[in-house]
Design a protein around this motif. Sequence first.
Motif, PDB file in Angstrom:
ATOM      1  N   GLY A 251     -74.447 -72.337 -34.310  1.00 12.01           N
ATOM      2  CA  GLY A 251     -74.004 -73.003 -33.269  1.00 12.01           C
ATOM      3  C   GLY A 251     -74.833 -72.796 -32.476  1.00 12.01           C
ATOM      4  N   ALA A 252     -75.355 -71.811 -31.697  1.00 12.28           N
ATOM      5  CA  ALA A 252     -76.149 -72.242 -30.846  1.00 12.28           C
ATOM      6  C   ALA A 252     -77.209 -72.951 -30.898  1.00 12.28           C
ATOM      7  CB  ALA A 252     -76.706 -71.021 -29.824  1.00 12.28           C
ATOM      8  N   MET A 253     -77.863 -72.443 -32.626  1.00 11.99           N
ATOM      9  CA  MET A 253     -79.453 -72.930 -32.945  1.00 11.99           C
ATOM     10  C   MET A 253     -78.827 -74.184 -32.618  1.00 11.99           C
ATOM     11  SD  MET A 253     -81.340 -72.601 -36.716  1.00 11.99           S
ATOM     12  CE  MET A 253     -79.446 -74.082 -37.439  1.00 11.99           C
ATOM     13  N   ILE A 254     -77.588 -75.595 -33.225  1.00 13.54           N
ATOM     14  CA  ILE A 254     -77.610 -76.743 -33.442  1.00 13.54           C
ATOM     15  C   ILE A 254     -77.423 -77.276 -32.298  1.00 13.54           C
ATOM     16  CG2 ILE A 254     -75.774 -78.764 -33.691  1.00 13.54           C
ATOM     17  CD1 ILE A 254     -77.484 -78.168 -36.391  1.00 13.54           C
ATOM     18  N   ILE A 255     -76.778 -76.456 -31.075  1.00 21.13           N
ATOM     19  CA  ILE A 255     -76.898 -77.123 -29.188  1.00 21.13           C
ATOM     20  C   ILE A 255     -79.039 -76.960 -29.806  1.00 21.13           C
ATOM     21  CG2 ILE A 255     -76.651 -77.119 -27.112  1.00 21.13           C
ATOM     22  CD1 ILE A 255     -74.132 -75.541 -28.484  1.00 21.13           C
ATOM     23  N   LEU A 257     -81.552 -77.720 -30.963  1.00 22.02           N
ATOM     24  CA  LEU A 257     -81.305 -79.159 -31.780  1.00 22.02           C
ATOM     25  C   LEU A 257     -81.231 -80.384 -30.972  1.00 22.02           C
ATOM     26  CD1 LEU A 257     -81.631 -77.723 -35.289  1.00 22.02           C
ATOM     27  CD2 LEU A 257     -83.848 -77.731 -34.321  1.00 22.02           C
ATOM     28  N   ILE A 258     -80.276 -80.498 -31.166  1.00 27.42           N
ATOM     29  CA  ILE A 258     -79.715 -81.624 -30.489  1.00 27.42           C
ATOM     30  C   ILE A 258     -80.319 -81.669 -29.149  1.00 27.42           C
ATOM     31  CG2 ILE A 258     -77.448 -82.239 -30.108  1.00 27.42           C
ATOM     32  CD1 ILE A 258     -75.889 -81.511 -31.759  1.00 27.42           C
ATOM     33  N   LEU A 259     -80.454 -80.814 -27.940  1.00 19.67           N
ATOM     34  CA  LEU A 259     -81.056 -80.858 -26.968  1.00 19.67           C
ATOM     35  C   LEU A 259     -82.223 -81.249 -27.081  1.00 19.67           C
ATOM     36  CD1 LEU A 259     -78.547 -78.339 -25.020  1.00 19.67           C
ATOM     37  CD2 LEU A 259     -78.084 -81.596 -25.407  1.00 19.67           C
ATOM     38  N   LYS A 260     -82.801 -81.106 -27.762  1.00 19.82           N
ATOM     39  CA  LYS A 260     -84.227 -81.194 -28.656  1.00 19.82           C
ATOM     40  C   LYS A 260     -84.822 -80.396 -27.165  1.00 19.82           C
ATOM     41  CE  LYS A 260     -84.730 -86.245 -29.711  1.00 19.82           C
ATOM     42  NZ  LYS A 260     -85.029 -87.197 -28.869  1.00 19.82           N
ATOM     43  N   ARG A 261     -84.150 -79.455 -27.378  1.00 17.93           N
ATOM     44  CA  ARG A 261     -85.644 -77.904 -26.907  1.00 17.93           C
ATOM     45  C   ARG A 261     -85.555 -76.590 -27.515  1.00 17.93           C
ATOM     46  NH1 ARG A 261     -80.998 -76.498 -22.047  1.00 17.93           N
ATOM     47  NH2 ARG A 261     -81.042 -78.726 -21.028  1.00 17.93           N
ATOM     48  N   LEU A 262     -85.187 -76.573 -28.592  1.00 15.02           N
ATOM     49  CA  LEU A 262     -85.732 -75.718 -30.030  1.00 15.02           C
ATOM     50  C   LEU A 262     -85.904 -75.821 -30.537  1.00 15.02           C
ATOM     51  CD1 LEU A 262     -84.517 -72.846 -30.487  1.00 15.02           C
ATOM     52  CD2 LEU A 262     -83.053 -73.540 -32.047  1.00 15.02           C
ATOM     53  N   ASP A 263     -87.393 -75.929 -30.219  1.00 19.13           N
ATOM     54  CA  ASP A 263     -88.496 -76.194 -31.611  1.00 19.13           C
ATOM     55  C   ASP A 263     -89.221 -75.095 -31.955  1.00 19.13           C
ATOM     56  OD1 ASP A 263     -90.463 -74.520 -29.954  1.00 19.13           O
ATOM     57  OD2 ASP A 263     -91.298 -76.601 -28.779  1.00 19.13           O
ATOM     58  N   ARG A 264     -90.007 -75.845 -32.956  1.00 23.80           N
ATOM     59  CA  ARG A 264     -90.425 -74.790 -34.350  1.00 23.80           C
ATOM     60  C   ARG A 264     -90.329 -73.240 -33.812  1.00 23.80           C
ATOM     61  NH1 ARG A 264     -94.746 -72.663 -37.648  1.00 23.80           N
ATOM     62  NH2 ARG A 264     -94.484 -72.468 -39.790  1.00 23.80           N
ATOM     63  N   LYS A 265     -91.448 -73.703 -32.438  1.00 17.71           N
ATOM     64  CA  LYS A 265     -91.781 -72.271 -32.034  1.00 17.71           C
ATOM     65  C   LYS A 265     -91.638 -71.277 -31.338  1.00 17.71           C
ATOM     66  CE  LYS A 265     -95.195 -70.548 -29.007  1.00 17.71           C
ATOM     67  NZ  LYS A 265     -95.998 -70.807 -26.971  1.00 17.71           N
ATOM     68  N   GLY A 266     -89.932 -72.069 -30.727  1.00 21.87           N
ATOM     69  CA  GLY A 266     -88.506 -71.546 -29.975  1.00 21.87           C
ATOM     70  C   GLY A 266     -88.672 -70.862 -31.471  1.00 21.87           C
ATOM     71  N   PHE A 267     -87.363 -71.243 -32.610  1.00 21.21           N
ATOM     72  CA  PHE A 267     -87.065 -70.942 -33.763  1.00 21.21           C
ATOM     73  C   PHE A 267     -87.461 -69.563 -34.195  1.00 21.21           C
ATOM     74  CE2 PHE A 267     -85.965 -70.696 -38.099  1.00 21.21           C
ATOM     75  CZ  PHE A 267     -84.508 -70.958 -37.750  1.00 21.21           C
ATOM     76  N   MET A 268     -89.005 -69.932 -33.997  1.00 18.98           N
ATOM     77  CA  MET A 268     -89.094 -69.051 -34.647  1.00 18.98           C
ATOM     78  C   MET A 268     -89.505 -67.502 -34.014  1.00 18.98           C
ATOM     79  SD  MET A 268     -90.689 -69.314 -37.782  1.00 18.98           S
ATOM     80  CE  MET A 268     -91.105 -68.195 -38.268  1.00 18.98           C
ATOM     81  N   GLU A 269     -90.156 -67.713 -32.873  1.00 15.06           N
ATOM     82  CA  GLU A 269     -89.580 -66.452 -31.553  1.00 15.06           C
ATOM     83  C   GLU A 269     -88.746 -65.718 -31.486  1.00 15.06           C
ATOM     84  OE1 GLU A 269     -91.206 -68.546 -28.050  1.00 15.06           O
ATOM     85  OE2 GLU A 269     -93.227 -67.953 -28.403  1.00 15.06           O
ATOM     86  N   ALA A 270     -87.155 -67.059 -32.226  1.00 14.90           N
ATOM     87  CA  ALA A 270     -85.842 -66.047 -31.846  1.00 14.90           C
ATOM     88  C   ALA A 270     -85.774 -65.065 -33.610  1.00 14.90           C
ATOM     89  CB  ALA A 270     -85.413 -67.311 -31.236  1.00 14.90           C
ATOM     90  N   LEU A 271     -86.755 -65.418 -34.534  1.00  4.98           N
ATOM     91  CA  LEU A 271     -85.819 -64.975 -35.556  1.00  4.98           C
ATOM     92  C   LEU A 271     -87.179 -63.517 -35.149  1.00  4.98           C
ATOM     93  CD1 LEU A 271     -86.743 -67.411 -38.180  1.00  4.98           C
ATOM     94  CD2 LEU A 271     -84.570 -65.911 -37.035  1.00  4.98           C
TER      95      LEU A 271
END
Length: 428
Positions: A251-255, A257-271
């Motif tokens: 759910g946090a990931m979807i939010i 993405l919808i708000l266009k604040r989680l880009d590929r770099k942020g996604f990989m850094e979170a992982l």
Amino acid sequence: MVALPFIVLLVGLLMGLPIAFSLGGAGIVGMYLVTGNWNMVLSSISLVPFGTVAQYTLSTIPMFILMAYFSASSGLARDLYKAGSDWLSNIRGGLAIATVGACAVFGAMSGAAVAAASVMSTIALPEMKRHGYSDELAAGTVGIGSTIVVLVPPSVGMIIYGIATQTSIGKLLIAGVVPGLLVGALLTVAIFAWATIRPQDAPQPYRVPWSQRFDSVRRIWPSILVIVIVLVMLYTGMATPTEVGATGSFGAMIIGLILKRLDRKGFMEALAATIRTSAMIFNIIIGAEIFGNYMSMSQIPPKLITVVGAMNLNRWVVIAGIVITYFVISMFMDEIPLLLLTLQLTYPLVMHLGFDPIWYGVLSMMMMAMGMVFPPVGILAFVVSATAKMNLVKVYTGTSVLMIAIIIATILMMIFPQIALWLPSTMK
């Protein structure tokens, strides 16, 4: 001879060794002292790493940690604070009260007090100082507000307690809801009293247009929805804590993405950050298991129970001693290693005295909450001071005054255990 492993542990910590290696090394020394056979020791510890971490319940930890990093990457904390400040700006001390609310809600999406203190220091402190709040009130609010995170779901400390004591993680997480709300309410009263008694520390309130208020709510409702879904799933038992954590992180990931604040770099850094943090926690758990094997071999917990029983002390005197010990140690150590280090001794004793394991879990969190902001070492106070580049004395002044909220909540919970036990008792 019994004291030597504890001396090894203390020396390791003082030398700055990772807590996992300090615990594991002390455990190995202790097992050798008990058995006198290195082959037996090596045979015992060879089974620990896989046997310890290959548990389904441990998958709860990375799921909720991933939820925390997705939430941070998506800027949800800033939105929460903005909404709270917009709606409470017309109250004296409103920005400080909004900070408490933002800390609590962000905590319900992260579970990590240090992360909450760091994030809210960068968001709330500059805003409060810009509006004329004193450093003491602003820093104290962020420091104490961040401690609510160890109580409200998905508290990582609660999860570790549940794993270490074989207590229902779902019930433990739900048990922290009412005490967390109580601390938040008392903290709100304390802030309002501070602002009334010392109006120079909290400037005159200001009004925000209604359109701006509703716009701020529009931005946070997805986050609130995720929190509600997580709490409902935990409370109803429709899913395991691991599945709840996976749902929350998704759910946090979807939010984001919808708000266009989680880009590929942020996604990989979170992982990557989730993997690093989870690996650190799992290493600590392995080290604690090795140390626990020594405790079992040496029969220290049952011997401690026998000694305390022979002293014929009132059980509340024993609890008071444990409470003080937790409070002191938590000033120097984060909640996860503290729990894994102490529960092997305190939990059997507390159960022998007839206390409820869920109640004791919440009480342990309350003690750690106080220790994490109390001088001379409170870890959250250091985080606030370093992040905001603020004098540490001012941080301690603020947290020491506002700590009255946690103290009163703790006393009330000891007098009325149902504060922690009522909600879990209604679960299916």
